[in-house]
Design a protein around this motif. Structure first.
Motif, PDB file in Angstrom:
ATOM      1  N   VAL A 172      -3.296  -8.849  25.956  1.00  0.00           N
ATOM      2  CA  VAL A 172      -1.886  -9.149  26.169  1.00  0.00           C
ATOM      3  C   VAL A 172      -1.668  -9.430  27.646  1.00  0.00           C
ATOM      4  N   LYS A 173      -1.200 -10.623  27.961  1.00  0.00           N
ATOM      5  CA  LYS A 173      -0.854 -10.993  29.328  1.00  0.00           C
ATOM      6  C   LYS A 173       0.610 -11.417  29.347  1.00  0.00           C
ATOM      7  N   ALA A 174       1.399 -10.769  30.152  1.00  0.00           N
ATOM      8  CA  ALA A 174       2.833 -11.059  30.174  1.00  0.00           C
ATOM      9  C   ALA A 174       3.350 -11.118  31.598  1.00  0.00           C
ATOM     10  N   LYS A 175       4.182 -12.105  31.833  1.00  0.00           N
ATOM     11  CA  LYS A 175       4.951 -12.193  33.070  1.00  0.00           C
ATOM     12  C   LYS A 175       6.412 -12.311  32.665  1.00  0.00           C
ATOM     13  N   GLY A 176       7.235 -11.423  33.194  1.00  0.00           N
ATOM     14  CA  GLY A 176       8.636 -11.439  32.810  1.00  0.00           C
ATOM     15  C   GLY A 176       9.555 -11.208  33.986  1.00  0.00           C
ATOM     16  N   ASP A 177      10.832 -11.266  33.706  1.00  0.00           N
ATOM     17  CA  ASP A 177      11.849 -11.101  34.746  1.00  0.00           C
ATOM     18  C   ASP A 177      12.088  -9.614  35.028  1.00  0.00           C
ATOM     19  N   LEU A 178      11.057  -8.959  35.534  1.00  0.00           N
ATOM     20  CA  LEU A 178      11.118  -7.517  35.785  1.00  0.00           C
ATOM     21  C   LEU A 178      12.075  -7.171  36.916  1.00  0.00           C
ATOM     22  N   HIS A 179      12.472  -8.162  37.701  1.00  0.00           N
ATOM     23  CA  HIS A 179      13.467  -7.898  38.741  1.00  0.00           C
ATOM     24  C   HIS A 179      14.831  -7.611  38.119  1.00  0.00           C
TER      25      HIS A 179
END
Length: 199
Positions: free
Chosen positions: A55-62
């Motif tokens: 699982v590789k995820a990039k999200g709007d963690l800001h």
């Protein structure tokens, strides 16, 4: 039987997620979502279901963790649906009461093609570290909806919120492992009087 493996991806203005699973694996995981506690929970899901997961995820963690957690559940559910195909030969049903220290949680599963979540889990705090406890339900809602799973999760009791969350993931993992096992008494058969598990 063909290998029960699949990939899924989801790219929106909020997240960019890629998932790869192998149902008949050994529980290996390669998880990187940017959300530490969630990575730990997904590792438990893989390890105890014996489903290999990348699982590789990039999200709007800001903003917060919500979109990353929910969209990861969506992608994992979609990958599971692809990997299972017509769901031939599976045991289909499973349930387990899973204990961890002072906590006991039950997960019951029907890999039916019909998504539904019953969630009887409460947390005494809105956070585990920096992780929003309400996102545990959001993940399983997304997984069940996109994986075509009827899923009931009940926390019988527990005092530690980390333990409550972890038993949810472990119990679902162990129930998935049992429900997705191939039934040697009806290999290749769809376990339904309807002849279909597509909802």
């Amino acid at each position: 039987m063909a290998p029960r493996s699949a990939d899924a991806s989801r790219k929106t203005a909020e997240t960019d997620i890629s998932v790869s699973i192998h149902v008949d694996g050994s529980g290996k995981s390669d998880i990187a979502t940017g959300v530490g506690f969630f990575d730990h929970m997904l590792d438990q899901l893989a390890r105890h279901s014996l489903i290999d997961m990348t699982v590789k995820a990039k999200g709007d963690l800001h903003i917060d963790d919500h979109h990353t957690v929910e969209d990861t559940g969506i992608a994992l559910g979609q990958a599971l649906t692809k990997a299972l195909g017509e769901r031939r030969g599976i045991m289909r049903y499973a349930s387990i009461d899973l204990a961890m220290d002072e906590t006991l949680t039950r997960a019951a599963i029907d890999v039916s093609g019909r998504p539904f979540l019953v969630w009887n889990v409460s947390f005494s705090s809105p956070k585990i570290g920096t992780f929003d406890t309400e996102l545990v339900r959001e993940f399983f809602q997304a997984l069940a909806q996109n994986g075509g799973i009827t899923l009931h999760v009940t926390n019988h009791y527990g005092a530690n919120n980390h333990h409550i969350a972890e038993t949810c993931f472990k119990a679902v993992a162990r129930a998935l492992r049992a429900a997705l096992e191939l039934d040697p008494r009806q290999p290749g058969a769809v376990p339904s009087t309807k002849g279909s598990l597509k909802g």
